[in-house]
Design an enzyme around this catalytic site. Structure first.
Site, PDB file in Angstrom:
ATOM      1  N   SER A  21       0.832  -1.211   0.000  1.00 43.99           N
ATOM      2  CA  SER A  21       0.000   0.000   0.000  1.00 43.99           C
ATOM      3  C   SER A  21       0.862   1.256   0.000  1.00 43.99           C
ATOM      4  O   SER A  21       1.865   1.334   0.721  1.00 43.99           O
ATOM      5  CB  SER A  21      -0.874   0.068   1.254  1.00 43.99           C
ATOM      6  OG  SER A  21      -1.760  -1.009   1.324  1.00 43.99           O
ATOM      7  N   ILE A  22       0.431   2.245  -0.764  1.00 44.99           N
ATOM      8  CA  ILE A  22       1.151   3.526  -0.788  1.00 44.99           C
ATOM      9  C   ILE A  22       1.120   4.133   0.625  1.00 44.99           C
ATOM     10  O   ILE A  22       2.119   4.689   1.086  1.00 44.99           O
ATOM     11  CB  ILE A  22       0.531   4.467  -1.844  1.00 44.99           C
ATOM     12  CG1 ILE A  22       0.656   3.828  -3.243  1.00 44.99           C
ATOM     13  CG2 ILE A  22       1.195   5.824  -1.814  1.00 44.99           C
ATOM     14  CD1 ILE A  22      -0.123   4.539  -4.341  1.00 44.99           C
ATOM     15  N   TYR A 150      -5.493   9.658  -9.629  1.00 46.00           N
ATOM     16  CA  TYR A 150      -4.883   9.109 -10.845  1.00 46.00           C
ATOM     17  C   TYR A 150      -5.323   9.923 -12.063  1.00 46.00           C
ATOM     18  O   TYR A 150      -6.437  10.463 -12.094  1.00 46.00           O
ATOM     19  CB  TYR A 150      -5.277   7.631 -11.015  1.00 46.00           C
ATOM     20  CG  TYR A 150      -4.649   7.017 -12.234  1.00 46.00           C
ATOM     21  CD1 TYR A 150      -3.260   7.023 -12.378  1.00 46.00           C
ATOM     22  CD2 TYR A 150      -5.431   6.467 -13.245  1.00 46.00           C
ATOM     23  CE1 TYR A 150      -2.668   6.499 -13.511  1.00 46.00           C
ATOM     24  CE2 TYR A 150      -4.844   5.935 -14.374  1.00 46.00           C
ATOM     25  CZ  TYR A 150      -3.465   5.961 -14.503  1.00 46.00           C
ATOM     26  OH  TYR A 150      -2.885   5.448 -15.630  1.00 46.00           O
ATOM     27  N   TYR A 160     -10.135   1.958 -16.544  1.00 48.96           N
ATOM     28  CA  TYR A 160     -10.181   2.537 -15.198  1.00 48.96           C
ATOM     29  C   TYR A 160     -11.635   2.721 -14.735  1.00 48.96           C
ATOM     30  O   TYR A 160     -11.910   2.954 -13.572  1.00 48.96           O
ATOM     31  CB  TYR A 160      -9.405   3.857 -15.173  1.00 48.96           C
ATOM     32  CG  TYR A 160      -8.861   4.208 -13.810  1.00 48.96           C
ATOM     33  CD1 TYR A 160      -7.911   3.409 -13.185  1.00 48.96           C
ATOM     34  CD2 TYR A 160      -9.306   5.348 -13.137  1.00 48.96           C
ATOM     35  CE1 TYR A 160      -7.408   3.729 -11.929  1.00 48.96           C
ATOM     36  CE2 TYR A 160      -8.810   5.682 -11.886  1.00 48.96           C
ATOM     37  CZ  TYR A 160      -7.862   4.861 -11.289  1.00 48.96           C
ATOM     38  OH  TYR A 160      -7.383   5.198 -10.044  1.00 48.96           O
ATOM     39  N   LYS A 167     -12.277   9.883  -9.350  1.00 54.09           N
ATOM     40  CA  LYS A 167     -11.063  10.679  -9.151  1.00 54.09           C
ATOM     41  C   LYS A 167     -11.288  12.138  -9.566  1.00 54.09           C
ATOM     42  O   LYS A 167     -10.757  13.057  -8.941  1.00 54.09           O
ATOM     43  CB  LYS A 167      -9.882  10.077  -9.922  1.00 54.09           C
ATOM     44  CG  LYS A 167      -9.385   8.743  -9.352  1.00 54.09           C
ATOM     45  CD  LYS A 167      -8.991   8.846  -7.888  1.00 54.09           C
ATOM     46  CE  LYS A 167      -8.222   7.632  -7.409  1.00 54.09           C
ATOM     47  NZ  LYS A 167      -8.082   7.616  -5.926  1.00 54.09           N
TER      48      LYS A 167
HETATM   49  P1  NAI Z   1      -4.546  -0.283  -1.443  1.00 61.95           P
HETATM   50  O1  NAI Z   1      -5.541  -1.296  -1.896  1.00 61.95           O
HETATM   51  O2  NAI Z   1      -3.361  -0.753  -0.700  1.00 61.95           O
HETATM   52  O3  NAI Z   1      -5.261   0.884  -0.609  1.00 61.95           O
HETATM   53  C1  NAI Z   1      -6.622   1.231  -0.741  1.00 61.95           C
HETATM   54  C2  NAI Z   1      -7.151   1.386   0.676  1.00 61.95           C
HETATM   55  O4  NAI Z   1      -8.490   1.888   0.714  1.00 61.95           O
HETATM   56  C3  NAI Z   1      -7.157   0.052   1.433  1.00 61.95           C
HETATM   57  O5  NAI Z   1      -6.358   0.147   2.597  1.00 61.95           O
HETATM   58  C4  NAI Z   1      -8.614  -0.120   1.772  1.00 61.95           C
HETATM   59  O6  NAI Z   1      -8.841  -0.862   2.959  1.00 61.95           O
HETATM   60  C5  NAI Z   1      -9.061   1.335   1.888  1.00 61.95           C
HETATM   61  N1  NAI Z   1     -10.520   1.456   1.931  1.00 61.95           N
HETATM   62  C6  NAI Z   1     -11.431   0.914   1.070  1.00 61.95           C
HETATM   63  N2  NAI Z   1     -12.673   1.194   1.489  1.00 61.95           N
HETATM   64  C7  NAI Z   1     -12.563   1.956   2.618  1.00 61.95           C
HETATM   65  C8  NAI Z   1     -13.491   2.567   3.505  1.00 61.95           C
HETATM   66  N3  NAI Z   1     -14.822   2.456   3.328  1.00 61.95           N
HETATM   67  N4  NAI Z   1     -13.014   3.262   4.582  1.00 61.95           N
HETATM   68  C9  NAI Z   1     -11.683   3.380   4.797  1.00 61.95           C
HETATM   69  N5  NAI Z   1     -10.748   2.831   3.979  1.00 61.95           N
HETATM   70  C10 NAI Z   1     -11.188   2.127   2.913  1.00 61.95           C
HETATM   71  O7  NAI Z   1      -4.079   0.447  -2.807  1.00 61.95           O
HETATM   72  P2  NAI Z   1      -3.239   1.783  -3.105  1.00 61.95           P
HETATM   73  O8  NAI Z   1      -2.842   1.678  -4.525  1.00 61.95           O
HETATM   74  O9  NAI Z   1      -2.204   1.981  -2.080  1.00 61.95           O
HETATM   75  O10 NAI Z   1      -4.346   2.915  -3.036  1.00 61.95           O
HETATM   76  C11 NAI Z   1      -4.210   4.100  -2.306  1.00 61.95           C
HETATM   77  C12 NAI Z   1      -4.708   5.292  -3.095  1.00 61.95           C
HETATM   78  O11 NAI Z   1      -3.832   5.542  -4.193  1.00 61.95           O
HETATM   79  C13 NAI Z   1      -6.108   5.129  -3.692  1.00 61.95           C
HETATM   80  O12 NAI Z   1      -6.799   6.362  -3.610  1.00 61.95           O
HETATM   81  C14 NAI Z   1      -5.786   4.807  -5.131  1.00 61.95           C
HETATM   82  O13 NAI Z   1      -6.855   5.088  -5.998  1.00 61.95           O
HETATM   83  C15 NAI Z   1      -4.609   5.735  -5.348  1.00 61.95           C
HETATM   84  N6  NAI Z   1      -3.818   5.481  -6.537  1.00 61.95           N
HETATM   85  C16 NAI Z   1      -3.337   4.223  -6.776  1.00 61.95           C
HETATM   86  C17 NAI Z   1      -2.643   3.961  -7.940  1.00 61.95           C
HETATM   87  C18 NAI Z   1      -2.181   2.575  -8.243  1.00 61.95           C
HETATM   88  O14 NAI Z   1      -1.880   2.276  -9.413  1.00 61.95           O
HETATM   89  N7  NAI Z   1      -2.070   1.706  -7.254  1.00 61.95           N
HETATM   90  C19 NAI Z   1      -2.356   5.022  -8.938  1.00 61.95           C
HETATM   91  C20 NAI Z   1      -2.869   6.316  -8.570  1.00 61.95           C
HETATM   92  C21 NAI Z   1      -3.581   6.517  -7.409  1.00 61.95           C
END
Ligand code: NAI
Length: 272
Positions: A21-22, A150, A160, A167
């Protein structure tokens, strides 16, 4: 490498599900830079996630909160201020989810209940979070709020799906709420638009492997990693970026300003 950029600062970090996770990488970097924080995620994600390990490593407490639920958010903010012993300096919103994407429902054939849920989780949650912080007067002056986004908010990436619309909404909320947060509390609000990154949310997008490989070839500096994003966020939480606000900041190796690269062109003309 630590510069103590966040020494004495306190915050809340949403969205660390696992070590990909980021938000996980960001929590580690913020900790290295001297910041203290509360970790939070949806109760359901905590059961599957490894967040305890991160909490231990960073000396943080965990408070579950569904980011779509205002009562949960209020409880999170109140308890965080108790735990951290004062108001909040930084908040990371790192939350995204589309049921249409997850279940393979095409953009032209959406299930609108799922669309609504995805919008609530991925975009409106950011408004709910900021409104709760604002009404509670929970942010310190010169605090910083960041959400991750994104580029499908600006350009077409067909797979997407409805996340593109979510977004766009998220980025608009950052500007609209950022105005009031800036005017009334001297708090800045920005979104960081990150390269495709191999995480649970990222890999859920159809054709992700092609997506990430294409972006890598198009970007003069290559794709930004989760660690690059963590570092950018640290800079945005630090006092070095005090008057950057209402911005959508690209952390994408240059992808967003490219037309075509030699590497991509060569796949059409047969030479590198
Ligand atoms: P990730 O899957 O590790 O993180 C997404 C998080 O959202 C998870 O920890 C999940 O439990 C949480 N979440 C979902 N529903 C929720 C709720 N109701 N309440 C609280 N938390 C909730 O994936 P990632 O990639 O680290 O995503 C983090 C952010 O980065 C997101 O906004 C994603 O859209 C964005 N992002 C990701 C990219 C990618 O390619 N992975 C590119 C650009 C942006």
């Amino acid at each position: 490498m630590s510069f103590n950029l966040l020494k004495g600062k306190k915050g809340i970090i949403f969205g660390a599900l696992d070590s990909n996770s980021i938000a996980w990488k960001t929590a580690e970097r913020v900790h290295e830079e001297g910041g203290e924080f509360v970790l939070t995620n949806a109760p359901v994600a905590m059961r599957m996630g490894q967040i305890n390990e991160l909490a231990e490593k960073t000396g943080s407490q965990i408070i579950p909160a569904d980011a779509t639920n205002v009562e949960d958010l209020q409880n999170l903010i109140d308890k965080s201020m108790e735990i951290l012993g004062g108001k909040i300096d930084f908040v990371l919103h790192s939350i995204g989810m589309s049921i249409n994407v997850r279940k393979g429902k095409h953009y032209t054939d959406q299930n609108y209940d799922w669309t609504q849920k995805g919008t609530d989780v991925s975009a409106m949650s950011f408004h709910k979070l900021m409104q709760t912080l604002y009404k509670s007067d929970a942010m310190n002056e010169w605090g910083s709020i960041v959400a991750l986004t994104y580029m499908a908010a600006q350009r077409v990436f067909p797979d997407y799906n409805d996340m593109a619309d979510n977004k766009a909404y998220l980025e608009s909320i950052a500007r609209s709420f950022g105005y009031f947060f800036g005017r009334d509390k001297n708090v800045r609000v920005n979104t960081i638009s990150q390269s495709p990154t191999p995480t649970t949310a990222g890999s859920g997008v159809k054709g992700f492997d092609g997506f990430i490989a294409y972006a890598e070839k198009m970007s003069p500096l290559g794709n930004a990693t989760a660690m690059d994003c963590a570092n950018y966020t640290v800079a945005m939480f630090s006092d070095l970026t005090k008057r950057v606000t209402l911005q959508n900041l690209y952390n994408d190796g240059g992808f967003s300003n490219m037309g075509v690269s030699d590497a991509v062109m060569s796949t059409f003309v047969g030479e590198e």
